[in-house]
Design an enzyme around this catalytic site. Structure first.
Site, mmCIF file in Angstrom:
data_model
loop_
_atom_site.group_PDB
_atom_site.id
_atom_site.type_symbol
_atom_site.label_atom_id
_atom_site.label_comp_id
_atom_site.label_asym_id
_atom_site.label_seq_id
_atom_site.Cartn_x
_atom_site.Cartn_y
_atom_site.Cartn_z
ATOM 1 N N SER A 119 -0.981 -4.192 -6.161
ATOM 2 C CA SER A 119 -0.972 -5.489 -6.851
ATOM 3 C C SER A 119 -1.452 -6.582 -5.912
ATOM 4 O O SER A 119 -1.174 -6.537 -4.714
ATOM 5 C CB SER A 119 0.446 -5.861 -7.307
ATOM 6 O OG SER A 119 1.079 -4.771 -7.887
ATOM 7 N N SER A 147 1.328 3.750 -3.308
ATOM 8 C CA SER A 147 0.818 4.854 -4.131
ATOM 9 C C SER A 147 -0.582 5.264 -3.707
ATOM 10 O O SER A 147 -1.368 4.447 -3.204
ATOM 11 C CB SER A 147 0.764 4.429 -5.597
ATOM 12 O OG SER A 147 2.050 4.191 -6.073
ATOM 13 N N ASN A 175 9.944 5.886 -15.645
ATOM 14 C CA ASN A 175 11.298 6.009 -16.199
ATOM 15 C C ASN A 175 11.791 7.460 -16.183
ATOM 16 O O ASN A 175 13.002 7.698 -16.217
ATOM 17 C CB ASN A 175 11.348 5.374 -17.591
ATOM 18 C CG ASN A 175 11.455 3.858 -17.475
ATOM 19 O OD1 ASN A 175 11.408 3.310 -16.366
ATOM 20 N ND2 ASN A 175 11.624 3.174 -18.590
ATOM 21 N N GLY A 233 0.835 -1.208 0.000
ATOM 22 C CA GLY A 233 0.000 0.000 0.000
ATOM 23 C C GLY A 233 0.864 1.251 0.000
ATOM 24 O O GLY A 233 1.094 1.855 1.049
ATOM 25 N N GLU A 268 12.989 -3.932 -5.531
ATOM 26 C CA GLU A 268 12.030 -4.008 -6.623
ATOM 27 C C GLU A 268 12.674 -3.537 -7.923
ATOM 28 O O GLU A 268 12.517 -4.142 -8.967
ATOM 29 C CB GLU A 268 10.810 -3.143 -6.317
ATOM 30 C CG GLU A 268 9.767 -3.219 -7.418
ATOM 31 C CD GLU A 268 8.522 -2.389 -7.126
ATOM 32 O OE1 GLU A 268 7.442 -2.976 -7.089
ATOM 33 O OE2 GLU A 268 8.635 -1.171 -6.932
#
Lengths: 363, 395
Positions: free
Chosen positions: B158, B126, B372, B124, B241
């Site tokens: 996710s 964003s 990016n 949890g 990650e």
């Protein structure tokens, strides 16, 4: 497992960079480019004293007998310092050609002189890769006729090693009759390029190259790798200079390096360039130790590094704004060096086609 | 330069090979947390092929941290259809965080079932208004009667639909500067007040969720690190990650599939690989894959030889890897032309539609895990030493 440069290799790199930093400032490069041959010779001598001519010569012929990884380290440092001096042809491709394909007599005659910095051999192998203007040579009755374009390190050479279309290599002393030299002026005046026109010039075959292409291929692979390393060194300077400039130039009351437009250009250059260092080392390792992968790695390295070099030479110039376009700053010496490296021994498209064939994609 | 792992590892590789060979036909079945999956995960732990360096007392194998052995395991598993160990954010991000910063009780309670695949975690982080600027997050946590009371909204979570637990960043110190006002809380997903809504994405799947938290009450002890240290705690694992999103060795497998595709697809009876424009694009991508593999070797080497520096090499992996992968999948679609647009269960579909699926999914990964553009900020600021954008007042 250790992937990277050894302490010895790093110290060789540092020594060459330091020598060029001390002796080949941008003002000196400019004077060489404008024709100061004495200065160029002095730098050449200094680099020979640091060992660049003896690296690739086997120990039994008075050289250091080092491997391709050492040679790429030197090439990178020369590109970094935009060194006005022969290297890829005279000190890597020529001794390699002699070592793997020369007769005992040819080796004895030339290798010790190369190691000692007393002989310079220009290498003309462009036509083996792809002939422009139908250039090329024929060999018969112990002599060579025809012409070679873009001979590397051929100015003031004592001899030439040239290739015909099928990869046979010939050794021709430069004082033979029937040789006409035409100086070519490329954008990159830190290195020389010539055309040689042969009319029945006396020539010897390098016997190890007469029945197969593997000698010529190895020479091309080594040459491509040197040009790649040179480009990586040159591109690294252009990136370093861009970051430094962005951290001193102010506009709109801020360092331009605090604008994302500029930061992202620098990040993109770094992201593309950093893997190229590893790729050049990896390719050198393959040339030294993994023969079954060496040709493909050399092809891909030359093609990929050329693309990255092109992007960086453009972007770095843009980061410098109008100054990047001036002669005063001298950034263009690296731009032009990268530009020449890209085309020599095969442009990226040509080399990728070769890489496709190597993998049997045409079957 | 020495790319050999050394003869001392030959026996280990032989042992891994034998295990892989003996188990290549094993099938694990059922959804996440099925008995079959948990048993297989435990078998892998028992042999030291998963959770190798995690201490036995927390449910790991208890081996030493040997990067080369981990590499050999990964290489041998990759070559075989043998079922791979489970991954996920609990294993990749929470477990390393707890090992580094968790209390003894937290380690004992959570690590073992997480490794075994009994607890699935979601992340949890964003929020709708806190994406790239994650530290501006507003989900509120108040300590009332020895309980955290949490209110707010999370997004891009996710596997939230499957998760039993959530590791969550919550603003607990509203008066502190934004990076110092966050705490890292562990929230059981069956706590009353949590509403999960799947987000349907462009691929047609729903890998992500929105989480709505209304008066969610959890024990005061469900905090990792101290109050206000959540940003530091989270950053201890964001790096885990970043490196895992675009492994060049996986990209190489995709490249090999692309080569096969180009040999089998034809236009007017001619193989696509024989068409120079397509072939040149393929070779360009192959060159980039090789460059990234060389970069990965340098990173691996720096992990084995700690004196070796590879900071920049690591910072660029996510940016370079996701862009390359997106382009590779996109070339496959161009190779197939109209056939490349087929999707779902269409007649004439190639490879189950995986190329379109990945083409879109990797666009998602260019954005996810720190866009990016944010990666370029990180590279320029942390690796090249360039200044941050001046702060806007009030942000």
């Amino acid at each position: 497992m250790y992937f990277g440069l050894s302490e010895e290799q790093k110290s060789l790199e540092d020594n060459i960079k330091k020598y060029l930093d001390d002796n080949a400032s941008i003002e000196i490069i400019r004077s060489v480019v404008e024709g100061d041959l004495d200065k160029a010779n002095e730098i050449h001598r200094g680099l020979v004293d640091l060992g660049i001519s003896s690296l690739m010569v086997p120990e039994e012929y008075g050289g250091l007998g080092l491997d391709m990884l050492f040679a790429t380290v030197v090439a990178g440092a020369l590109g970094y310092g935009t060194a006005p001096c022969p290297y890829a042809g005279a000190y890597v491709m020529a001794p390699l050609a002699l070592s793997i394909a020369g007769s005992d007599k040819q080796k004895e005659e030339w290798l010790p002189k190369i190691a000692g910095g007393e002989a310079l051999i220009g290498v003309g192998i462009s036509e083996y890769i792809g002939a422009r203007e139908n250039a090329g040579i024929e060999f018969s009755n112990d002599s060579v006729s025809g012409r070679c374009l873009f001979v590397i390190d051929g100015i003031n050479a004592d001899a030439f090693i040239v290739s015909n279309k099928s990869g046979e290599l010939f050794l021709i002393p430069s004082d033979s009759s029937g040789i006409e030299i035409v100086e070519l002026t490329t954008v990159d005046k830190t290195r020389t390029s010539i055309e040689i026109i042969f009319k029945n010039a006396k020539a010897e075959v390098l016997p190890g190259s007469s029945d197969n292409k593997s000698a010529a291929d190895k020479v091309v692979d080594a040459g491509r790798l040197m040009l790649s390393a040179d480009t990586v060194g040159a591109a690294q300077v252009m990136l370093d200079k861009s970051v430094a400039y962005a951290l001193e130039r102010k506009q709109f009351g801020r360092l331009i390096g605090s604008f994302q437009a500029v930061k992202h250009m620098c990040a993109e250059m770094a992201a593309e360039l950093e893997p190229c260092h590893s790729m050049v080392w990896h390719a050198a390792h393959c040339l030294d130790n993994v023969p079954e992968e060496s040709r493909l790695m050399a092809c891909h390295t030359k093609a990929h590094v050329s693309e990255v070099g092109k992007q960086i030479s453009k972007t770095a110039t843009e980061v410098h704004g109008g100054m990047g376009f001036t002669d005063e700053l001298g950034l263009h010496y690296w731009f032009k060096r990268i530009g020449l490296n890209r085309q020599l021994l095969g442009s990226p498209e040509l080399i990728r086609e070769e890489a496709a064939k190597l993998q049997g994609f045409d079957q | 330069m020495d790319l050999n792992y050394g003869p001392e590892y030959d026996d280990f590789r032989t042992e891994v090979k034998a295990f892989v060979k003996a188990n290549e036909d094993i099938k694990v079945t059922g959804p996440m947390r099925s008995e079959s999956r948990i048993n297989w995960q435990q078998t892998l732990i028992d042999h030291g092929y998963f959770a190798r360096s995690i201490p036995k007392e927390y449910g790991g194998y208890g081996g030493d941290m040997d990067i080369i052995k981990l590499r050999i395991i990964a290489e041998e598993f990759a070559k075989s259809p043998i079922p791979k160990p489970m991954g996920g954010q609990g294993i990749q991000m929470l477990v390393p965080t707890l090992l580094e910063l968790g209390t003894e009780e937290q380690k004992k309670e959570y690590i073992k079932p997480t490794l075994r695949g009994e607890i699935i975690w979601c992340q949890g982080y964003s929020e709708p208004n806190s994406g790239s600027d994650l530290a501006s997050l507003q989900t509120k946590g108040e300590l009332i009667n020895d309980e955290w009371v949490i209110n707010g909204q999370k997004i891009w979570t996710s596997t939230a639909q499957l998760a039993q637990m959530c590791f969550c960043l919550v603003r607990t110190e509203p008066d502190a500067p934004k990076h110092q006002g966050i705490s890292y809380l562990l929230i059981p997903m069956d706590t009353p007040g949590i509403d999960r809504r799947p987000i349907k994405q462009m691929t047609g799947d729903s890998d992500f969720n929105e989480l709505f938290l209304t008066d969610v009450k959890i024990p005061a002890t469900n905090i990792v690190g101290k109050r206000g240290e959540g940003w530091k705690v989270a950053n201890a694992t964001l790096g885990h990650e970043r490196g895992s999103l675009a492994d060049p060795n996986v990209t190489l497998n995709r490249l090999n599939s692309l080569i096969e595709l180009m040999k089998s697809e034809t236009i007017d009876g001619q193989r696509v690989i024989d068409k120079p424009a397509f072939r040149d694009r393929l070779l360009s991508i192959q060159g980039r894959v090789l460059a990234q593999q060389s970069n990965a070797l340098r990173i691996l080497s720096s992990q084995i030889n700690p004196e070796q520096e590879a900071t920049l090499s690591k910072f660029i992996v996510k940016l370079q890897g996701t862009e390359l992968r997106h382009e590779l999948e996109g070339l496959a679609i161009d190779v197939m032309g109209e056939m490349g647009t087929l999707y779902e269960q269409s007649p004439h579909l190639r490879d189950g539609g995986i190329w379109q699926m990945h083409y879109m999914y990797y666009l998602g990964l260019i954005i996810g895990g720190g866009t990016n553009q944010i990666q370029k900020n990180i590279i320029s600021e942390r690796a090249l030493g360039m200044p941050k954008e001046p702060k806007v007042q009030g942000a």
